[in-house]
Design an enzyme around this catalytic site. Sequence first.
Site, PDB file in Angstrom:
ATOM      1  N   LYS A 150       0.790  -1.361   0.003  1.00  0.00           N
ATOM      2  CA  LYS A 150      -0.054   0.020  -0.238  1.00  0.00           C
ATOM      3  C   LYS A 150       0.814   1.392   0.130  1.00  0.00           C
ATOM      4  CE  LYS A 150      -1.530   2.150   3.625  1.00  0.00           C
ATOM      5  NZ  LYS A 150      -2.219   2.942   4.783  1.00  0.00           N
ATOM      6  N   CYS A 156      -5.593   8.093   9.628  1.00  0.00           N
ATOM      7  CA  CYS A 156      -5.800   7.603  10.768  1.00  0.00           C
ATOM      8  C   CYS A 156      -5.419   8.559  11.683  1.00  0.00           C
ATOM      9  CB  CYS A 156      -4.409   6.437  10.868  1.00  0.00           C
ATOM     10  SG  CYS A 156      -4.903   4.758  10.324  1.00  0.00           S
ATOM     11  N   ILE A 200       2.250  18.429   7.792  1.00  0.00           N
ATOM     12  CA  ILE A 200       3.091  18.328   6.421  1.00  0.00           C
ATOM     13  C   ILE A 200       3.843  19.532   6.244  1.00  0.00           C
ATOM     14  CG2 ILE A 200       0.952  16.914   5.560  1.00  0.00           C
ATOM     15  CD1 ILE A 200       0.108  19.887   4.328  1.00  0.00           C
ATOM     16  N   ASP A 249       4.783   0.788  12.168  1.00  0.00           N
ATOM     17  CA  ASP A 249       3.537   0.077  11.698  1.00  0.00           C
ATOM     18  C   ASP A 249       3.643  -1.501  11.989  1.00  0.00           C
ATOM     19  OD1 ASP A 249       2.638   2.379  10.363  1.00  0.00           O
ATOM     20  OD2 ASP A 249       3.152   1.499   8.413  1.00  0.00           O
ATOM     21  N   ILE A 259       8.069   7.063  16.905  1.00  0.00           N
ATOM     22  CA  ILE A 259       7.728   7.773  15.732  1.00  0.00           C
ATOM     23  C   ILE A 259       6.500   8.511  15.814  1.00  0.00           C
ATOM     24  CG2 ILE A 259       7.394   7.127  13.309  1.00  0.00           C
ATOM     25  CD1 ILE A 259       9.976   6.605  14.049  1.00  0.00           C
TER      26      ILE A 259
END
EC number: 2.5.1.7
Length: 420
Positions: free
Chosen positions: A22, A119, A126, A307, A329
């Site tokens: 993904k 999420c 950003i 992740d 993170i």
Amino acid sequence: MDKIVIKGGQALHGEVQASGAKNAALPILASALLADGTSTYRNVPALADVATMLKVLRTMGCDAERDSETTDVCRVGVNGHITPEAPYDLVKTMRASVLVLGPLVARFGRARVSMPGGCAIGARPIDQHLKGLKALGADIHLTEGYVEATAKQLKGGTVNFDVITVTGTENVMMAAVLAKGRTLMENCAREPEVEELAKVLNKMGARIEGAGTSSITIEGVDGLKPVEHAILPDRIEAGTLLVAAAISGGDVLVKRVVPEHMDALVEKLREAGCTITTEGSGLRCKAPQRLDAVNITTTEHPGFPTDMQAQLMALMSVSQGTSVISENIFENRFMHVPELHRLGADITIQGPTAVVKGVKGLSGAPVMATDLRASASLILAGLRAEGRTDVSRVYHLDRGYERLERKLSALGADIRREKA
């Protein structure tokens, strides 16, 4: 709305194939904006996030479709008539939609992209994307929840990211390939997905060196051409399947992976007591009934991936001993802990650290997914729990896993999808 129902206690056995990544597919689909014509991508996973990206591209005027519901082929056709805007109603559902920002301003001279959603894991701003685009000469304004970027011609420059950012590295890299002159990017993300995007851009005619390291150099070119490319395997899905084998005390071969992309996870699984072997382009995990606790610290690649943190926490909750899991993170990435508590896990949160005391067994209960990887964590815990576990809000799962319940069922799990 769907839920996943699991009856735990079955050891998983057999072979399963990893889907396309993904986190590689999304920026690669966005990169199609950089060239006129039709680009063709294979091994594209059938995920909600991929469908959202295709819809974003269609909204802007691209011909962006999956060949059929049963194929892994997607095509993105671009002509010069693009509306360079990504609206809020789409971007709010997936923060990776912001990846169209760099290609749009580089190719069409302007972009209007809603501030991202996705999420609910921390702030994930950003600002580094915008810093990089400004360094290339873009004029940027924040107006009514939108980023508006304009540039008659981007110019090469030096971009030194203050923090390592995967999507920021990708966004600026896509912008820089059409900038005039040389761009030097420092403190870049080194994830395999960044390297994969650079490979695609170079196939399109870009001149990128150093992707996969912290320093990337780009010589701008006048134009790019469409491309055909097969997306690399998803290391996070593959890792989740390996942990499924481990938590169930099973023996599973995960086929079509890139083993070196998974070194950090494999090291921890071996430390916990799993036997991990490489078989061609696959990894086999054979696990005893109960593993040993290991400590985990999430860091940027090539360190342990954030992740995979929630999935390893599920595994550690039934391991022997005490595990310390440090999340470096993202803030707010322990939202799965209260749900694991409902299954009987013994976990204490201390700031960015979770202390997991392994218990002998878990008990099935209704639980609720809070984000993508948390949903996987709860399903893994359900595989080990005695009795029935119902995982609700699995739309989170569908954002990043391609029919996970079918893959687990084929390995022997008692798992099914139902209407909630």
